[in-house]
Design an enzyme around this catalytic site. Structure first.
Site, PDB file in Angstrom:
ATOM      1  N   ASP A   1      -1.296   6.644   6.227  1.00 37.02           N
ATOM      2  CA  ASP A   1      -2.426   5.812   5.810  1.00 37.02           C
ATOM      3  C   ASP A   1      -2.704   4.861   6.975  1.00 37.02           C
ATOM      4  O   ASP A   1      -1.905   3.969   7.268  1.00 37.02           O
ATOM      5  CB  ASP A   1      -2.021   5.038   4.542  1.00 37.02           C
ATOM      6  CG  ASP A   1      -3.104   4.064   4.089  1.00 37.02           C
ATOM      7  OD1 ASP A   1      -4.120   3.922   4.777  1.00 37.02           O
ATOM      8  OD2 ASP A   1      -2.896   3.439   3.023  1.00 37.02           O
TER       9      ASP A   1
ATOM     10  N   LYS B   1     -12.410  -1.562   7.175  1.00 35.06           N
ATOM     11  CA  LYS B   1     -11.698  -2.582   7.953  1.00 35.06           C
ATOM     12  C   LYS B   1     -12.134  -2.512   9.418  1.00 35.06           C
ATOM     13  O   LYS B   1     -12.646  -3.468   9.963  1.00 35.06           O
ATOM     14  CB  LYS B   1     -10.198  -2.405   7.805  1.00 35.06           C
ATOM     15  CG  LYS B   1      -9.763  -2.758   6.391  1.00 35.06           C
ATOM     16  CD  LYS B   1      -8.591  -1.971   5.913  1.00 35.06           C
ATOM     17  CE  LYS B   1      -8.463  -1.954   4.407  1.00 35.06           C
ATOM     18  NZ  LYS B   1      -8.560  -3.238   3.755  1.00 35.06           N
TER      19      LYS B   1
ATOM     20  N   TRP C   1       0.831  -1.211   0.000  1.00 37.21           N
ATOM     21  CA  TRP C   1       0.000   0.000   0.000  1.00 37.21           C
ATOM     22  C   TRP C   1       0.855   1.245   0.000  1.00 37.21           C
ATOM     23  O   TRP C   1       0.563   2.216  -0.711  1.00 37.21           O
ATOM     24  CB  TRP C   1      -0.997  -0.019   1.158  1.00 37.21           C
ATOM     25  CG  TRP C   1      -2.023  -1.091   0.947  1.00 37.21           C
ATOM     26  CD1 TRP C   1      -2.150  -2.252   1.651  1.00 37.21           C
ATOM     27  CD2 TRP C   1      -3.012  -1.144  -0.102  1.00 37.21           C
ATOM     28  NE1 TRP C   1      -3.166  -3.012   1.114  1.00 37.21           N
ATOM     29  CE2 TRP C   1      -3.709  -2.358   0.045  1.00 37.21           C
ATOM     30  CE3 TRP C   1      -3.370  -0.287  -1.137  1.00 37.21           C
ATOM     31  CZ2 TRP C   1      -4.754  -2.735  -0.812  1.00 37.21           C
ATOM     32  CZ3 TRP C   1      -4.410  -0.658  -1.983  1.00 37.21           C
ATOM     33  CH2 TRP C   1      -5.090  -1.861  -1.813  1.00 37.21           C
TER      34      TRP C   1
HETATM   35  C1  LIG Z   1      -3.488   0.122   4.102  1.00 37.11           C
HETATM   36  C2  LIG Z   1      -4.416   0.309   2.930  1.00 37.11           C
HETATM   37  N1  LIG Z   1      -4.355   1.443   2.231  1.00 37.11           N
HETATM   38  C3  LIG Z   1      -5.164   1.652   1.180  1.00 37.11           C
HETATM   39  C4  LIG Z   1      -6.069   0.708   0.780  1.00 37.11           C
HETATM   40  C5  LIG Z   1      -6.955   0.986  -0.406  1.00 37.11           C
HETATM   41  O1  LIG Z   1      -8.222   1.229   0.059  1.00 37.11           O
HETATM   42  P1  LIG Z   1      -9.465   1.408  -0.905  1.00 37.11           P
HETATM   43  O2  LIG Z   1      -9.791   0.066  -1.450  1.00 37.11           O
HETATM   44  O3  LIG Z   1     -10.502   1.950   0.031  1.00 37.11           O
HETATM   45  O4  LIG Z   1      -9.083   2.374  -1.956  1.00 37.11           O
HETATM   46  C6  LIG Z   1      -6.177  -0.488   1.478  1.00 37.11           C
HETATM   47  C7  LIG Z   1      -7.166  -1.496   1.072  1.00 37.11           C
HETATM   48  O5  LIG Z   1      -7.206  -2.614   1.470  1.00 37.11           O
HETATM   49  C8  LIG Z   1      -5.314  -0.701   2.573  1.00 37.11           C
HETATM   50  O6  LIG Z   1      -5.373  -1.831   3.266  1.00 37.11           O
END
Ligand SMILES: Cc1ncc(COP(=O)(O)O)c(C=O)c1O
Length: 433
Positions: free
Chosen positions: A245, A269, A173
């Protein structure tokens, strides 16, 4: 406890089936398979049928393991997101679904500018502020587009195209955020854990930070790799601020918000269903978007309009509000953290005590409290493990497709009983193999 239940259902039946029938089946019974309807027959009547539903756990003792499933046939859902939600929150939403608090309509049908929804979003914000002790000089925004959209919003709002921003990449991520950052500013890869398969967090000495970086970005908890920052790095420049994040560890423990310029998190989550991303931003950082920033990606427009510039995901925000209420009722984030530490310890201890039968690749000091990846020494048994766990009502244990193995996501809403059941299952599985 055998997961059996009696269901009374009314069906339109043909006369020749008689006035009552009793059907016993496995899982949720499906009387329609047994009873053929002649739709052209006008002489139908309503009939009450008793079905005994038997959950698969008691019907499939393949592992020799028979612990309880959750109430009312619910499973233990170890998915990484969308993820399990607190049962009491689901039930409250169910009770309020049809007619929200006497308004005569559901949340989904209300004007987002009416007094009812205004009270919902304001309460959600104030409860979140209380949970995280968010200082008054921070805005709370409820946005759409997922955390992935924030990967572009951050550089567009916080940097000029020629400005530098540092990224510490401890998993997939963080890497995605860095790659998107490269499009809109001079993103600098301050450290990457790719060579060590994203199993650790760097020490301060290893990281190449820029004195003049606008911000330093981290992913506080890497959902796929199970690596979590326990302390946060200090940016180098005097005005450089930290951006995190927190999608997969949001509200899992107390956080000193004042250490950050921006915290963002997709809800799906730990705090609600998919559809909303929460952004907590220091207010002096708002209003500096690059000229070409699309209006919908500009924090200023959302801050000025209290997240109501356009139609927000009303029902999702309502659900998040119920989760925040529930977290406060449990005693706030210090109490939640204690529970999360306890659950994670049980699972990691079981992995570490398995003499290598199970392995977690992540360095012990930075193992995630939320996402626990593990592999089997005999990797050929992994699909059996996942199948047998599923037959015991423990679902979504497959690791992310990019890393394989298994992953148990044990967010706030995963009960201790779910982790205990998984650990008991793991011991039995090991003994059997
Ligand atoms: C740590 C993290 N950042 C970003 C995301 C991306 O999120 P989204 O699917 O809401 O764009 C996720 C998705 O699982 C994630 O676990």
């Amino acid at each position: 406890m055998a997961a059996s239940a009696t269901f009374q259902q009314a069906f339109l039946l043909n006369n020749h089936l008689g006035s009552s029938s009793s059907i016993t089946g496995t899982k949720l019974c499906t009387p329609s398979l047994y009873l053929r309807e002649k739709s052209h027959d006008p002489s139908r009547k309503t009939l009450s049928i008793t079905c005994t539903a038997v959950a698969p756990s008691s019907a499939t003792p393949r592992t020799g393991f028979s612990d309880p499933v959750q109430d009312e046939g619910r499973v233990f859902n170890f998915a990484a997101g969308p993820a399990t939600l607190p049962e009491n929150v689901l039930k409250k939403a169910q009770a309020e679904l049809y007619n929200w608090r006497g308004s005569g309509m559901s949340i989904m049908e209300m004007s987002h500018r009416g007094k009812e929804f205004t009270s919902v979003i304001q309460k959600a914000e104030s409860d979140l502020r209380e949970l995280l002790s968010i200082p008054a000089n921070y805005e709370v925004l409820f946005l759409q587009g997922g955390a992935s959209t924030q990967f572009s919003c951050l550089p567009l709002n916080l940097c000029g195209a020629e400005d530098t921003a540092d990224y510490i990449v401890t998993g997939s991520w963080g890497d995605k955020a860095f790659k998107e950052g490269q499009k809109f500013c001079k993103a600098n890869l301050a450290w990457s854990g790719k060579a060590t398969k994203y199993t650790r967090i760097p020490s301060e000495e290893e990281v190449q930070l820029n004195q003049n970086a606008k911000y330093l970005h981290i992913c506080a908890n890497e959902t796929i790799h199970g690596v979590e920052f326990k302390d946060y790095p200090t940016p180098k420049g005097d005005t450089t601020f930290l951006v995190a994040d927190m999608s997969s560890n949001f509200c899992s423990k107390p956080v000193d918000v004042s250490k950050f310029g921006v915290i963002y998190a997709g809800a799906q989550k730990n705090v609600g269903p998919a559809g909303v991303t929460i952004v907590i931003i220091r207010n002096d950082l708002i209003g500096n978007a690059q000229q070409s920033t699309p209006l919908m990606l500009d924090y200023k427009i959302h801050a000025e309009n209290k997240s109501l510039y356009n139609t927000p995901p009303c029902f999702t925000i309502y659900m998040c509000g119920l989760v925040f209420e529930d977290l406060l009722a449990q005693g706030g984030l210090s109490e939640i953290e204690k529970k999360n530490v306890q659950k994670a310890k049980i699972l990691y201890d079981a992995i570490d005590a398995s003499n290598g039968f199970y392995r977690c690749p992540v360095e012990k000091s930075v193992r995630s409290l939320m996402n626990v990846p593990f592999t089997l020494e005999k990797s050929e048994l992994e699909s059996d493990f996942i199948k047998q766990a599923a037959s015991e009502s423990m679902l979504q244990l497959k690791g992310h497709r990019s890393v394989g193995g298994m992953r148990a996501s044990i967010y706030n809403a995963m009960p201790l009983a779910g982790v205990e059941k998984l650990v008991s299952f793991m011991k039995v599985f090991q003994a059997n193999h």
